[in-house]
Enzyme design. Structure first.
Site, short mmCIF file in Angstrom:
data_model
loop_
_atom_site.label_atom_id
_atom_site.label_comp_id
_atom_site.label_asym_id
_atom_site.label_seq_id
_atom_site.Cartn_x
_atom_site.Cartn_y
_atom_site.Cartn_z
N THR A 72 0.72 -1.07 0.01
CA THR A 72 -0.16 0.02 -0.10
C THR A 72 0.79 1.12 -0.06
O THR A 72 1.80 1.29 0.46
CB THR A 72 -0.83 0.15 1.17
N ASP A 73 0.30 2.40 -0.45
CA ASP A 73 1.10 3.70 -0.67
C ASP A 73 1.05 4.27 0.93
O ASP A 73 1.85 5.38 1.14
CB ASP A 73 0.36 4.56 -1.30
N GLU A 74 0.24 3.58 1.96
CA GLU A 74 0.26 3.98 3.39
C GLU A 74 1.60 3.88 3.85
O GLU A 74 1.99 4.72 5.14
CB GLU A 74 -0.94 3.45 4.01
N TYR A 105 -1.64 -0.52 11.13
CA TYR A 105 -1.92 -1.15 9.74
C TYR A 105 -0.52 -0.92 8.94
O TYR A 105 -0.11 -1.81 8.29
CB TYR A 105 -3.21 -0.91 8.99
N LYS A 111 2.51 -3.26 7.23
CA LYS A 111 2.75 -3.39 5.75
C LYS A 111 3.95 -3.02 5.64
O LYS A 111 4.78 -3.49 4.64
CB LYS A 111 1.64 -2.77 4.93
#
Ligand code: NAD
Ligand code: TYD
Length: 351
Positions: free
Chosen positions: A132-134, A157, A161
């Site tokens: 993810t870009d997060e 989260y 990741k």
């Protein structure tokens, strides 16, 4: 069969779109879908393709190393496309450990099993990690995430990741495992569990329930149609450079409140409500803890090197998506019965 591919998390939102794309496009690939079927996993997402002869579903937990090792011994996979994860930020705030177990330990179990099964002979092998870009953190008004942007995850989260991304890269550098990683922006489309903004708000508007907007609704997300993410994974899986990372995004930034207003407008139209009626459901509630302000992906590398661009404009995509949820009432009813209500109560009563 040309390849035997393990897809993890194939019963989830993005995984089910990827499995469908791969089955329809490659009759000479055997696709094994490994999924624990958590609250987010739903075999109803795949009813249209489960009869394909080159498809098999296996129920199992990537946190169970013994099970994962046996699976690799049984199937002799050529490649892994790893999507299985705990994926919702709000749930990670309530209970981080589950995220560490699945996203970090589960990913490491898969890497170990792949490494042992491939016995250091990595010819034609690939471990593709979907991220993810997060992991890049939160942007201010300016700038975009590049593949070279330093990691700065801020929720349990995104931290889990980010850890899994680092571990995947460590297996590449240390053991020579062929890997690719992609980091994608927020996805929208059919079959998404209604804990995430878009399906949750469609369902609430339909049922005349309050729309809980966190903070001032000024946070920005970059929305990509889920099928375009699946197309990007297909391209990167086949043509991505060993060891590389690719950012995937839609160049489609919206503040939450503007996006919600578009959804309200389309829903008024579809439900035959007077213009502006659904907007009355907007309710500002306590902000998410540590709420990332803005995500925006620069997907130039993917475009320049592998020729991928999004296929669908957002205005059309959001309409199609709303239509899908309205037409698939049974799908929504099946997953919003039972545990969903207690989740909803617990998540929103206190806000
Ligand atoms: P999802 O929550 O809809 O699906 C996750 C799937 O993984 C479910 O089917 C679930 O049953 C399965 N799963 C969970 N724990 C498992 C375990 N221990 N063992 C086996 N299976 C397990 O998630 P999604 O939105 O489809 O996201 C898929 C992947 O893409 C994730 O890795 C996520 O981090 C990443 N991603 C998501 C988005 C997004 O906008 N949704 C954006 C970028 C990246
Ligand atoms: P979400 O779909 O959970 O994705 P992410 O947090 O991974 O980007 O949320 C998208 C945006 O919508 C995010 O800024 C949080 C906000 N949001 C609300 O305002 N209300 C809600 O009920 C939810 C679920 C999200």
């Amino acid at each position: 069969m040309k390849k035997t591919i393990l897809v993890t998390g194939g019963a989830g939102f993005i995984g089910s779109h990827l499995v469908r794309l791969m089955l329809k496009k490659y009759s000479d690939y055997k696709i094994i879908n490994l999924d624990k079927l958590t609250y987010a996993g739903n075999l109803e997402n795949l009813t249209d393709v489960e009869i394909f002869p080159n498809y098999e579903f296996v129920k199992g937990d990537i946190v169970d190393a013994e099970f994962v090792n046996q699976l690799f011994a049984d199937y002799n996979f050529d490649s892994v496309i790893h999507l299985a994860a705990e994926s919702h930020v709000d749930r990670s705030i309530e209970g981080p450990l589950e995220f560490i177990m699945t996203n970090v330990v589960g990913t490491t179990n898969l890497l170990n099993a792949a490494k042992d099964s491939w016995k250091n002979n990595f010819t034609n092998k690939l471990f593709y990690h979907v991220s993810t870009d997060e992991v890049y953190g939160s942007l201010g008004k300016e700038g975009m995430f590049l593949e070279t942007t330093p990691y700065d995850p801020r929720s349990p989260y995104s931290a889990s990741k980010a850890s899994s991304d680092h571990i995947v890269r460590a297996y590449h550098h240390t053991y020579g495992m062929p890997i690719v990683i992609s980091n994608c922006s927020n996805n929208y489309g059919s079959h998404q569990f209604p804990e995430k903004l878009i399906p949750l708000f469609i369902n609430n508007i339909k049922n005349n329930k309050a729309l809980p907007v966190y903070g001032k609704g000024e946070n920005i997300r970059d929305w990509l149609w889920v099928n375009d993410h699946a197309r990007a994974i297909d391209v990167i899986f086949h043509d991505g450079k060993n060891g590389d990372t690719y950012n995937i995004g839609g160049h489609n930034e919206w503040t939450n409140i503007d996006l919600i207003k578009v959804m309200c407008k389309v829903m008024d139209e579809k439900l035959g409500r007077p213009v502006g009626e659904s907007e009355n459901l907007i309710t500002y509630v306590t902000d998410r803890a540590g709420h990332d302000m803005r995500y925006a992906i620069d997907a130039t590398k993917l475009k320049d090197e592998l020729g991928w661009v999004p296929s669908l404009q957002f205005e059309e995509g959001i309409r199609n998506t709303i239509e899908w949820y309205l037409e698939n009432e049974e799908w929504m009813n099946n997953i919003t019965s039972g545990d969903y209500e207690s989740y909803y109560e617990q998540q929103y009563a206190k806000r």
